[in-house]
Design a protein around this motif. Structure first.
Motif, PDB file in Angstrom:
ATOM      1  N   PRO A 181       0.849  -1.202   0.000  1.00 38.19           N
ATOM      2  CA  PRO A 181       0.000   0.000   0.000  1.00 38.19           C
ATOM      3  C   PRO A 181       0.878   1.243   0.000  1.00 38.19           C
ATOM      4  O   PRO A 181       2.015   1.220   0.487  1.00 38.19           O
ATOM      5  CB  PRO A 181      -0.787  -0.122   1.310  1.00 38.19           C
ATOM      6  N   THR A 182       0.347   2.321  -0.528  1.00 37.02           N
ATOM      7  CA  THR A 182       1.108   3.561  -0.639  1.00 37.02           C
ATOM      8  C   THR A 182       0.351   4.714  -0.005  1.00 37.02           C
ATOM      9  O   THR A 182      -0.830   4.922  -0.295  1.00 37.02           O
ATOM     10  CB  THR A 182       1.400   3.887  -2.122  1.00 37.02           C
ATOM     11  N   ALA A 183       1.046   5.443   0.858  1.00 38.62           N
ATOM     12  CA  ALA A 183       0.477   6.641   1.482  1.00 38.62           C
ATOM     13  C   ALA A 183       1.221   7.864   0.972  1.00 38.62           C
ATOM     14  O   ALA A 183       2.450   7.910   0.986  1.00 38.62           O
ATOM     15  CB  ALA A 183       0.587   6.557   3.004  1.00 38.62           C
ATOM     16  N   PHE A 184       0.488   8.848   0.492  1.00 39.82           N
ATOM     17  CA  PHE A 184       1.058  10.133   0.079  1.00 39.82           C
ATOM     18  C   PHE A 184       0.804  11.163   1.181  1.00 39.82           C
ATOM     19  O   PHE A 184      -0.311  11.247   1.712  1.00 39.82           O
ATOM     20  CB  PHE A 184       0.417  10.626  -1.214  1.00 39.82           C
ATOM     21  N   ILE A 185       1.801  11.943   1.509  1.00 42.12           N
ATOM     22  CA  ILE A 185       1.673  13.050   2.447  1.00 42.12           C
ATOM     23  C   ILE A 185       1.788  14.344   1.634  1.00 42.12           C
ATOM     24  O   ILE A 185       2.818  14.588   0.994  1.00 42.12           O
ATOM     25  CB  ILE A 185       2.761  13.004   3.528  1.00 42.12           C
ATOM     26  N   ILE A 186       0.741  15.155   1.643  1.00 47.19           N
ATOM     27  CA  ILE A 186       0.679  16.331   0.776  1.00 47.19           C
ATOM     28  C   ILE A 186       0.488  17.576   1.646  1.00 47.19           C
ATOM     29  O   ILE A 186      -0.552  17.748   2.290  1.00 47.19           O
ATOM     30  CB  ILE A 186      -0.487  16.218  -0.226  1.00 47.19           C
ATOM     31  N   HIS A 187       1.485  18.436   1.673  1.00 50.81           N
ATOM     32  CA  HIS A 187       1.434  19.631   2.511  1.00 50.81           C
ATOM     33  C   HIS A 187       0.594  20.725   1.858  1.00 50.81           C
ATOM     34  O   HIS A 187       0.076  20.580   0.745  1.00 50.81           O
ATOM     35  CB  HIS A 187       2.852  20.135   2.813  1.00 50.81           C
ATOM     36  N   GLY A 188       0.500  21.863   2.545  1.00 49.96           N
ATOM     37  CA  GLY A 188      -0.287  22.979   2.050  1.00 49.96           C
ATOM     38  C   GLY A 188       0.544  24.221   1.806  1.00 49.96           C
ATOM     39  O   GLY A 188       1.723  24.148   1.456  1.00 49.96           O
ATOM     40  N   PHE A 189      -0.077  25.365   1.993  1.00 49.75           N
ATOM     41  CA  PHE A 189       0.537  26.675   1.760  1.00 49.75           C
ATOM     42  C   PHE A 189       1.755  26.850   2.667  1.00 49.75           C
ATOM     43  O   PHE A 189       1.705  26.549   3.856  1.00 49.75           O
ATOM     44  CB  PHE A 189      -0.514  27.740   2.057  1.00 49.75           C
ATOM     45  N   ARG A 190       2.877  27.351   2.105  1.00 52.35           N
ATOM     46  CA  ARG A 190       4.105  27.565   2.876  1.00 52.35           C
ATOM     47  C   ARG A 190       4.522  29.033   2.718  1.00 52.35           C
ATOM     48  O   ARG A 190       5.392  29.363   1.901  1.00 52.35           O
ATOM     49  CB  ARG A 190       5.236  26.649   2.398  1.00 52.35           C
ATOM     50  N   PRO A 191       3.915  29.950   3.453  1.00 53.01           N
ATOM     51  CA  PRO A 191       4.146  31.387   3.220  1.00 53.01           C
ATOM     52  C   PRO A 191       5.562  31.857   3.509  1.00 53.01           C
ATOM     53  O   PRO A 191       5.976  32.900   3.004  1.00 53.01           O
ATOM     54  CB  PRO A 191       3.139  32.052   4.170  1.00 53.01           C
ATOM     55  N   THR A 192       6.329  31.087   4.303  1.00 51.75           N
ATOM     56  CA  THR A 192       7.724  31.485   4.565  1.00 51.75           C
ATOM     57  C   THR A 192       8.723  30.613   3.827  1.00 51.75           C
ATOM     58  O   THR A 192       9.924  30.861   3.892  1.00 51.75           O
ATOM     59  CB  THR A 192       8.036  31.428   6.067  1.00 51.75           C
TER      60      THR A 192
END
Length: 456
Positions: A80-91
């Motif tokens: 099985p494969t899990a993807f970790i997807i981040h969000g907005f990185r203002p800095t």
């Protein structure tokens, strides 16, 4: 083969266990200068497997080729494969939690864990540009997932874990794959630019076979309304305990509530304790003790938050959309201990007020005040309340209780209790007591009787 790699704060060199050197892939590290200047989208996929982790300080990622993912031999199509997807990185800085999340997932299960690094594209002081890039990230990842499917990985074996904007990226991928993705876990999905949009412009329950959502900042950066088969609203879904309440705290004021969803999910992976979520119409109803009968929800009781929520998948998918509520502490592992307090009084006149409870063992005590709102105590009418303590205490040898009206200007009242029971929300025997008189603001202590040995 095992790889030895120091964490990013110690360096990035990595060694094969045979002694040959190979470079560890690092998450793109940018700064405020890049965010101000703007960045062009570049999606990198960083693979972590159990072969990459040897001890508490050694972890190493390998970057995958988008067109030929299985050129990296550690990527296994049968896992099985899990993807970790981040969000907005203002800095422009890397998320401080992504490697810990990857490690916890691998300690729990034998997976391909792929961190989706789209920092070039998310690092921009212009939030609207990052939002625009979410569609492009989804296109990139969809093509990659289809490549893996060609090599034998079924779409049902993919778990997308999306944070903030990453939650909607997960939804866009799911839409492109006709809802065949196995699971999407959305950690405080972004609200700005997505609130009020139709389902094809945001995450929704049809994007995967199972969609679970944790809302922790719905009154600011997060999304308020339900988006999944199950939506969790810890502490009501807004302000989280332990997070700063003024801008004087700096960046923590903006991100603490929003990121709490990530830490709650991570806590659920190693199961230090189970955060049990109560299906309910509102947080107020939950605090009023109206939603505590878990045996009516399913044969498995009320669902847990987080990684093991799939245990309730069939029930939740059948129900459509379920909102759940619970309270937490402000520190890990976050779990509170709850009791349903049932009281029957025999005052001829109705009394309104608040209760403070203490539970004592031989040399410890825990205390809570039930002050969500004033409770109504009517003659011979059972009043049910929810008491939540910051930790558990066993065995309970004594109970202390006090009553107050909260109004020091009125005469002090007495609350005549015909019977009271304290029922743990999960297991263990209920505790009972009869015939108490509570003088306002005076504590009464007693030894409870197991309800099973009484006539209550």
């Amino acid at each position: 083969m095992f790889h030895y790699c120091l964490l990013a704060l110690l360096g990035t060199s990595c060694m094969w266990d045979t002694g040959s050197a190979e470079e560890c892939a690092s998450f793109t590290d940018l700064d405020l200068h890049h965010a101000i200047a703007g960045t062009s989208l570049d999606v990198r996929l960083l693979l972590y497997t159990r072969a990459n982790i040897t001890n508490i300080t050694n972890i190493c990622a390998h970057e995958l080729n988008h067109l030929n993912p299985f050129s990296q031999p550690e990527l296994n199509a049968s896992r099985p494969t899990a993807f970790i997807i981040h969000g907005f990185r203002p800095t422009g800085s890397p998320p401080g939690w992504y490697e810990l999340l990857a490690r916890l997932l691998l300690e729990r299960d034998d997976l391909n864990v792929i961190v989706v690094d789209w920092n070039r594209g998310a690092a921009n002081i212009n939030y609207f540009i990052a939002v625009k890039n979410t569609r492009k990230v989804a296109d990139n990842m969809t093509a990659f997932i289809l490549k893996m499917e060609e090599h034998g990985t079924p779409l049902s074996a993919f778990h997308l874990i999306g944070v903030s904007l990453g939650a909607h990226i997960s939804g866009f991928i799911g839409t492109k794959l006709n809802g065949s993705i196995g699971r999407i876990t959305a950690l405080d999905p972004a609200g700005p630019e997505f609130t009020g949009k139709p389902p094809d412009s945001r995450l929704d329950p049809t994007d995967a076979q199972f969609v679970d959502v944790i809302h922790t900042d719905m009154d600011a950066l997060g999304f308020r309304k339900p988006l999944g088969h199950i939506d969790y609203y810890p502490n009501g879904g807004g302000d989280q305990p332990g997070c700063p309440r003024t801008i004087l705290a700096g960046s923590a004021y903006f991100k603490c509530d929003h990121q709490r969803s990530v830490y709650l999910f991570m806590n659920s992976i190693n199961r230090t304790c189970d955060l049990i979520a109560y299906p309910c119409e509102s947080y107020s109803d939950f605090l009023d003790g109206k939603c505590l009968e878990c045996d009516k929800f399913s044969g498995e009781g009320c669902p847990w938050l987080g990684y093991d929520a799939t245990k309730w998948k069939d029930t939740l998918v059948k129900r459509g959309q379920t909102k759940t509520y619970f309270s937490t502490n402000n520190w890990s592992p976050f779990c509170k201990t709850g009791y349903r307090v049932d009281i029957v009084t025999w005052n001829s006149e109705t009394r309104w007020g608040f209760l403070t409870l203490k539970l004592h063992s031989k040399d410890q005590e825990i205390e809570t005040r039930i002050d969500h709102k004033a409770a109504e105590f009517k003659l011979y009418t059972k009043q049910s309340l929810l008491a939540q303590f910051d930790r558990d205490l066993q065995p309970v040898e004594r109970v202390s209780i006090s009553f107050s009206t909260g109004n020091g200007l009125k005469p002090r009242y007495k609350l005549r209790v015909l019977r009271i029971s304290l029922t743990p929300l999960h297991g263990r025997t209920s505790l009972c007591r009869y015939d108490l008189v509570l003088e306002e603001s005076k504590e009464v202590t007693f030894r409870p009787i197991p309800c099973e040995n009484s006539n209550f």
